[in-house]
Design a protein around this motif. Structure first.
Motif, mmCIF file in Angstrom:
data_model
loop_
_atom_site.group_PDB
_atom_site.id
_atom_site.type_symbol
_atom_site.label_atom_id
_atom_site.label_comp_id
_atom_site.label_asym_id
_atom_site.label_seq_id
_atom_site.Cartn_x
_atom_site.Cartn_y
_atom_site.Cartn_z
ATOM 1 N N ASN A 42 0.832 -1.205 0.000
ATOM 2 C CA ASN A 42 0.000 0.000 0.000
ATOM 3 C C ASN A 42 0.869 1.258 0.000
ATOM 4 O OD1 ASN A 42 -2.581 -1.292 2.234
ATOM 5 N ND2 ASN A 42 -2.463 -1.363 0.022
ATOM 6 N N TRP A 43 1.852 1.274 0.897
ATOM 7 C CA TRP A 43 2.695 2.475 1.047
ATOM 8 C C TRP A 43 3.660 2.622 -0.122
ATOM 9 C CZ3 TRP A 43 0.073 5.179 4.041
ATOM 10 C CH2 TRP A 43 -0.513 4.686 5.201
ATOM 11 N N SER A 44 4.171 1.512 -0.621
ATOM 12 C CA SER A 44 5.071 1.569 -1.776
ATOM 13 C C SER A 44 4.325 2.119 -2.991
ATOM 14 C CB SER A 44 5.625 0.175 -2.072
ATOM 15 O OG SER A 44 6.599 0.217 -3.082
ATOM 16 N N TYR A 45 3.093 1.644 -3.175
ATOM 17 C CA TYR A 45 2.257 2.163 -4.262
ATOM 18 C C TYR A 45 1.984 3.655 -4.076
ATOM 19 C CZ TYR A 45 -2.083 3.653 -6.432
ATOM 20 O OH TYR A 45 -3.034 4.392 -7.092
ATOM 21 N N MET A 46 1.597 4.039 -2.858
ATOM 22 C CA MET A 46 1.282 5.440 -2.591
ATOM 23 C C MET A 46 2.471 6.339 -2.914
ATOM 24 S SD MET A 46 -1.692 6.406 -1.702
ATOM 25 C CE MET A 46 -3.159 5.403 -1.784
ATOM 26 N N ALA A 47 3.664 5.901 -2.511
ATOM 27 C CA ALA A 47 4.871 6.690 -2.762
ATOM 28 C C ALA A 47 5.065 6.927 -4.256
ATOM 29 C CB ALA A 47 6.083 5.968 -2.180
ATOM 30 N N LYS A 48 4.937 5.865 -5.044
ATOM 31 C CA LYS A 48 5.136 5.979 -6.490
ATOM 32 C C LYS A 48 4.006 6.773 -7.153
ATOM 33 C CE LYS A 48 8.929 3.469 -6.887
ATOM 34 N NZ LYS A 48 10.203 4.031 -7.401
ATOM 35 N N ALA A 49 2.770 6.568 -6.688
ATOM 36 C CA ALA A 49 1.627 7.265 -7.289
ATOM 37 C C ALA A 49 1.690 8.764 -6.998
ATOM 38 C CB ALA A 49 0.317 6.677 -6.771
ATOM 39 N N ILE A 50 2.084 9.129 -5.776
ATOM 40 C CA ILE A 50 2.228 10.550 -5.434
ATOM 41 C C ILE A 50 3.295 11.196 -6.318
ATOM 42 C CG2 ILE A 50 3.048 12.136 -3.637
ATOM 43 C CD1 ILE A 50 1.621 10.223 -1.607
ATOM 44 N N ALA A 51 4.420 10.502 -6.479
ATOM 45 C CA ALA A 51 5.485 11.027 -7.340
ATOM 46 C C ALA A 51 4.980 11.180 -8.779
ATOM 47 C CB ALA A 51 6.699 10.109 -7.298
ATOM 48 N N ALA A 52 4.155 10.214 -9.221
ATOM 49 C CA ALA A 52 3.673 10.237 -10.603
ATOM 50 C C ALA A 52 2.717 11.390 -10.884
ATOM 51 C CB ALA A 52 2.992 8.906 -10.933
ATOM 52 N N THR A 53 2.091 11.955 -9.843
ATOM 53 C CA THR A 53 1.190 13.091 -10.070
ATOM 54 C C THR A 53 1.963 14.338 -10.484
ATOM 55 O OG1 THR A 53 1.286 13.897 -7.778
ATOM 56 C CG2 THR A 53 -0.433 12.263 -8.312
ATOM 57 N N LEU A 82 2.973 16.587 -8.531
ATOM 58 C CA LEU A 82 2.611 17.721 -7.676
ATOM 59 C C LEU A 82 3.764 18.192 -6.806
ATOM 60 C CD1 LEU A 82 -0.990 16.716 -6.514
ATOM 61 C CD2 LEU A 82 -0.351 18.443 -8.207
ATOM 62 N N VAL A 83 4.690 17.276 -6.477
ATOM 63 C CA VAL A 83 5.834 17.660 -5.638
ATOM 64 C C VAL A 83 7.123 17.244 -6.335
ATOM 65 C CG1 VAL A 83 4.645 17.642 -3.422
ATOM 66 C CG2 VAL A 83 5.552 15.507 -4.309
ATOM 67 N N SER A 84 8.198 17.963 -6.011
ATOM 68 C CA SER A 84 9.496 17.656 -6.606
ATOM 69 C C SER A 84 10.560 17.626 -5.513
ATOM 70 C CB SER A 84 9.869 18.729 -7.636
ATOM 71 O OG SER A 84 10.302 19.915 -6.984
ATOM 72 N N GLY A 85 11.751 17.225 -5.904
ATOM 73 C CA GLY A 85 12.862 17.153 -4.954
ATOM 74 C C GLY A 85 13.281 18.501 -4.420
ATOM 75 N N GLU A 86 12.828 19.593 -5.064
ATOM 76 C CA GLU A 86 13.170 20.946 -4.618
ATOM 77 C C GLU A 86 12.202 21.469 -3.559
ATOM 78 O OE1 GLU A 86 16.033 22.198 -5.861
ATOM 79 O OE2 GLU A 86 16.076 20.220 -6.821
ATOM 80 N N GLY A 130 5.325 32.987 2.388
ATOM 81 C CA GLY A 130 5.687 33.696 1.171
ATOM 82 C C GLY A 130 6.125 32.826 0.002
ATOM 83 N N ARG A 131 6.294 31.515 0.207
ATOM 84 C CA ARG A 131 6.781 30.654 -0.892
ATOM 85 C C ARG A 131 5.810 29.524 -1.229
ATOM 86 N NH1 ARG A 131 12.075 28.003 -1.125
ATOM 87 N NH2 ARG A 131 11.449 26.954 0.794
ATOM 88 N N LEU A 132 4.641 29.537 -0.629
ATOM 89 C CA LEU A 132 3.720 28.404 -0.749
ATOM 90 C C LEU A 132 3.163 28.281 -2.166
ATOM 91 C CD1 LEU A 132 2.772 26.387 1.417
ATOM 92 C CD2 LEU A 132 0.723 27.762 1.689
ATOM 93 N N ARG A 133 3.450 27.153 -2.811
ATOM 94 C CA ARG A 133 2.899 26.875 -4.139
ATOM 95 C C ARG A 133 1.488 26.330 -4.016
ATOM 96 N NH1 ARG A 133 4.101 23.018 -6.705
ATOM 97 N NH2 ARG A 133 5.490 21.825 -5.386
ATOM 98 N N ALA A 134 1.289 25.454 -3.057
ATOM 99 C CA ALA A 134 -0.028 24.815 -2.923
ATOM 100 C C ALA A 134 -0.165 24.194 -1.542
ATOM 101 C CB ALA A 134 -0.214 23.741 -3.996
ATOM 102 N N CYS A 135 -1.421 24.050 -1.120
ATOM 103 C CA CYS A 135 -1.764 23.280 0.083
ATOM 104 C C CYS A 135 -2.615 22.097 -0.359
ATOM 105 C CB CYS A 135 -2.570 24.124 1.061
ATOM 106 S SG CYS A 135 -1.658 25.464 1.819
ATOM 107 N N PHE A 153 -7.734 10.256 -4.462
ATOM 108 C CA PHE A 153 -7.956 11.333 -5.423
ATOM 109 C C PHE A 153 -7.176 12.557 -4.984
ATOM 110 C CE2 PHE A 153 -11.462 8.698 -6.481
ATOM 111 C CZ PHE A 153 -11.960 9.082 -7.723
ATOM 112 N N VAL A 154 -6.763 13.367 -5.940
ATOM 113 C CA VAL A 154 -6.181 14.673 -5.631
ATOM 114 C C VAL A 154 -6.346 15.558 -6.854
ATOM 115 C CG1 VAL A 154 -3.797 14.205 -6.390
ATOM 116 C CG2 VAL A 154 -4.221 15.845 -4.533
ATOM 117 N N ASN A 155 -6.495 16.848 -6.608
ATOM 118 C CA ASN A 155 -6.617 17.782 -7.718
ATOM 119 C C ASN A 155 -5.294 17.918 -8.458
ATOM 120 O OD1 ASN A 155 -9.099 19.566 -8.418
ATOM 121 N ND2 ASN A 155 -9.288 19.123 -6.230
#
Length: 623
Positions: free
Chosen positions: A217-228, A230-234, A363-368, A404-406
């Motif tokens: 479950n967690w391994s899938y979630m990690a890969k699926a979140i990365a695949a969206t 929405l977040v990067s290494g920066e 001052g740097r928030l891209r998204a919540c 789900f996520v926007n």
């Protein structure tokens, strides 16, 4: 096959393996920041851990647990608030091949004892003396609990069965010197179906159920979140959510895969102070936090005088108009442009109001990311127009949090977005949302009958939520299936709709519960936000009075009645709130009225305030 599908299909069997991969890839990069309390005269300082430094501690915890006799899939309970040690302990448990039983620190001793017993936990890692005492006071009921580990040892007497986290790590480090490959061997032996986490849902009635979430479950979630994407290494995440909750827990997996920095501090009272210091690029939260920020901004504007409040109201209207126009245009054309007149008004409102709100968020928030409950669309539109982009998501404990996520720039306020890659969705004939995919739980711990009630043999999970899918795949949640109200006149009402609208209208509300099942009209129990209300009281001749007196004052009731009338103007006749009562105090976790993720427990509140509900329906025939 797409790159996204390849990424997900080639996931490792465990999040423990994912962690070791991350450490090997970027050992010297910063992984975590955590606060170091100051001397009381200034703000807290912050320290950092690199991935390699975090790994040294995680492996020491894992080896220490093995030294205590913990075997693969045995449960190790973790009762602590959100802090960096929670993450290190959780990863240590999983790297030992064991499974984490999460326990909220607010859980009382009776429910804690039930969770520890039902999960058959062998070791408890407790935050402090208070958490330790809850378990030890019920030790006669917990013969399987062999050891206790304490993160903050102040006031704790250690001994054979009780040791500090530092002592556990020291033992583990010594074991690793003798057997350096111990943890790699343990992690290498973990299978994808092996239990990783046992999270107990906050039941509104009866005992909570343990949700079994295997490593996959967690391994899938990690890969699926990365695949969206929405977040990067920066990115720099500010992580304050309760990690005992599945929403907080999934953020750990996503961070490990992506490799960005997380600043970790679960003290909710420090959020406002921390944001300008941490300056995160993204943050996850629950709707109550955004509601409190909105109410706080509105209350400060009102306290600044009539002119300042009028400017705020004007700016709030511009924010909503701008957000709706830009989202509508993006949906049609892929451009966020708005009419020139609206753009000019928005620029002026930005200088007067919105820029200060963004600065308060660092001052740097891209998204919540918002989840756990529905965010009132009008509050979502306000923040979107102010440049704080709130991406609503949806999931349950049983679906490992994120289903789900926007989708980033294409987000639509009022929806929870699209399914994560690899997750399937369909809407049943009665409107219920059904999910299937690698994030779905194995089942409820020791409750095969309860599992069979929600999990079909072919893998479809019944969420209990009612929703609609747009033609292009965006999901809108209507309500909880069990929360839908059917009036005595046969009309179905979704209470969350009216409740959300009221939160956007009234800057003083904290919680609202709309009631009306089998009644001939709707009523509401309303709890007010104490700081906002007391500010209003100062301006209205009630300054210096305690909260309970202010709530009971006829002037307060009249003021709230004005907002209820405004609410009713936008509702159908059968949805209108005809009567309401103000509660003598706010709802809270301690009284069992809110879950630890601040969701309303309707049956508990309705039981607690049955006398007020009955009072509202006295003489209902004439109402």
């Amino acid at each position: 096959m797409s790159d996204t599908q390849t990424l997900i299909d080639n996931r490792p069997p465990s999040v423990a393996a994912l962690f070791l991969e991350r450490v090997a890839a970027t050992p010297d990069a910063e992984a975590y920041r955590y606060p170091v309390p100051g001397n009381g005269e200034g703000p807290d300082g912050w320290k950092s851990l690199s991935w390699a430094e975090a790994a040294a501690r995680v492996q020491a915890v894992a080896a220490g647990l093995i030294e205590l006799g913990v075997q693969p899939e045995q449960r190790v309970a973790l009762a602590s608030s959100t802090r960096v040690e929670w993450i290190l302990a959780d990863l240590g448990i999983m790297c030992a091949g064991a499974a984490t039983t999460t326990v909220y620190p607010q859980t009382n001793s009776d429910e804690s004892a039930f969770i520890l017993s039902d999960s058959e936990s062998k070791v408890l890692i407790a935050e402090n003396a208070e958490q330790l005492a809850k378990a030890r006071s019920r030790s006669a009921e917990l013969p399987g609990l062999t050891h206790f580990v304490v993160i903050d040892p102040e006031g704790v007497e250690t001994g054979d069965r009780v040791l500090t986290l530092a002592e556990l790590e020291t033992r583990g480090a010594a074991r690793l010197k003798e057997h350096p490959e111990l943890i790699k061997e343990r992690v290498g032996a973990i299978t994808k179906d092996q239990l990783a986490t046992l999270i107990y849902t906050s039941g509104t009635t009866g005992r909570p159920k343990g949700v079994r979430l295997p490593h996959d479950n967690w391994s899938y979630m990690a890969k699926a979140i990365a695949a969206t994407g929405l977040v990067s290494g920066e990115d720099l995440q500010y992580l304050w959510l309760p990690l005992a909750h599945v929403f907080g827990k999934v953020l750990i997996s996503g961070q490990i895969e992506v490799g960005h920095v997380s600043a970790v501090d679960g003290r909710v009272d420090k959020i406002i102070e921390n944001l300008p210091v941490v300056q995160p690029t993204y943050m996850a939260a629950v709707p109550r936090i955004f509601e409190k920020v909105y109410n706080g901004v509105a209350a400060r504007a009102r306290a600044g005088g009539a002119a300042k409040y009028k400017i705020f109201q004007w700016a709030a209207g511009i924010a909503r108009e701008y957000a709706k126009a830009s989202q509508d245009n993006f949906r049609r054309t892929g451009s966020r442009s708005v009419p020139l007149g609206l753009a000019a008004r928005h620029k002026a409102a930005d200088a007067l109001v919105f820029a200060k709100i963004r600065e308060a968020f660092g001052g740097r928030l891209r998204a919540c990311i918002s989840g756990s409950a529905a965010l009132a669309p009008e509050i979502g539109y306000f923040f979107a127009g102010a440049g704080i982009h709130i991406l609503e998501g949806y999931g349950l404990t049983e679906s490992s949090a994120a289903s789900f996520v926007n989708p980033g720039e294409a987000y639509r306020t009022g929806t929870v977005g699209k399914p994560l890659p690899g997750t399937e969705v369909r809407i049943a004939d009665d409107g219920e949302i059904l999910l299937r995919g690698p994030g779905i739980m194995e089942g409820y711990h020791g409750l095969p009958e309860k599992t069979a009630e929600v999990l079909e043999p072919d893998g479809w999970f019944h969420t209990g939520d009612i929703g609609e899918l747009s033609p292009d795949g965006y999901l809108s949640i209507t309500d909880r299936k069990k929360d839908l109200i059917k009036t005595s006149g046969g009309k179905y009402i979704a209470p969350a709709e009216a409740e959300g609208q009221f939160k956007a209208l009234c800057p003083y509300v904290s919680n609202i519960l709309v009631h009306g099942a089998d009644r001939n009209f709707c009523s509401a129990l309303i709890a007010l936000d104490e700081p906002s209300l007391l500010e209003w009281a100062k301006e209205n001749g009630l300054g210096g009075k305690p909260y309970a007196e202010v709530v009971a004052d006829p002037a307060t009731v009249e003021m709230i009645d004005g907002y209820v009338r405004q609410l009713n103007e936008g509702l159908q006749r059968w949805q209108a709130v005809r009567r309401f009562r103000l509660l003598p105090r706010d709802l809270d976790i301690e009284h069992g009225e809110l879950t630890p993720s601040l969701k309303l427990k309707r049956p508990v509140v309705e039981r607690e305030y049955k006398h007020l509900i009955d009072e509202m329906y006295q003489g209902a025939r004439e109402a």
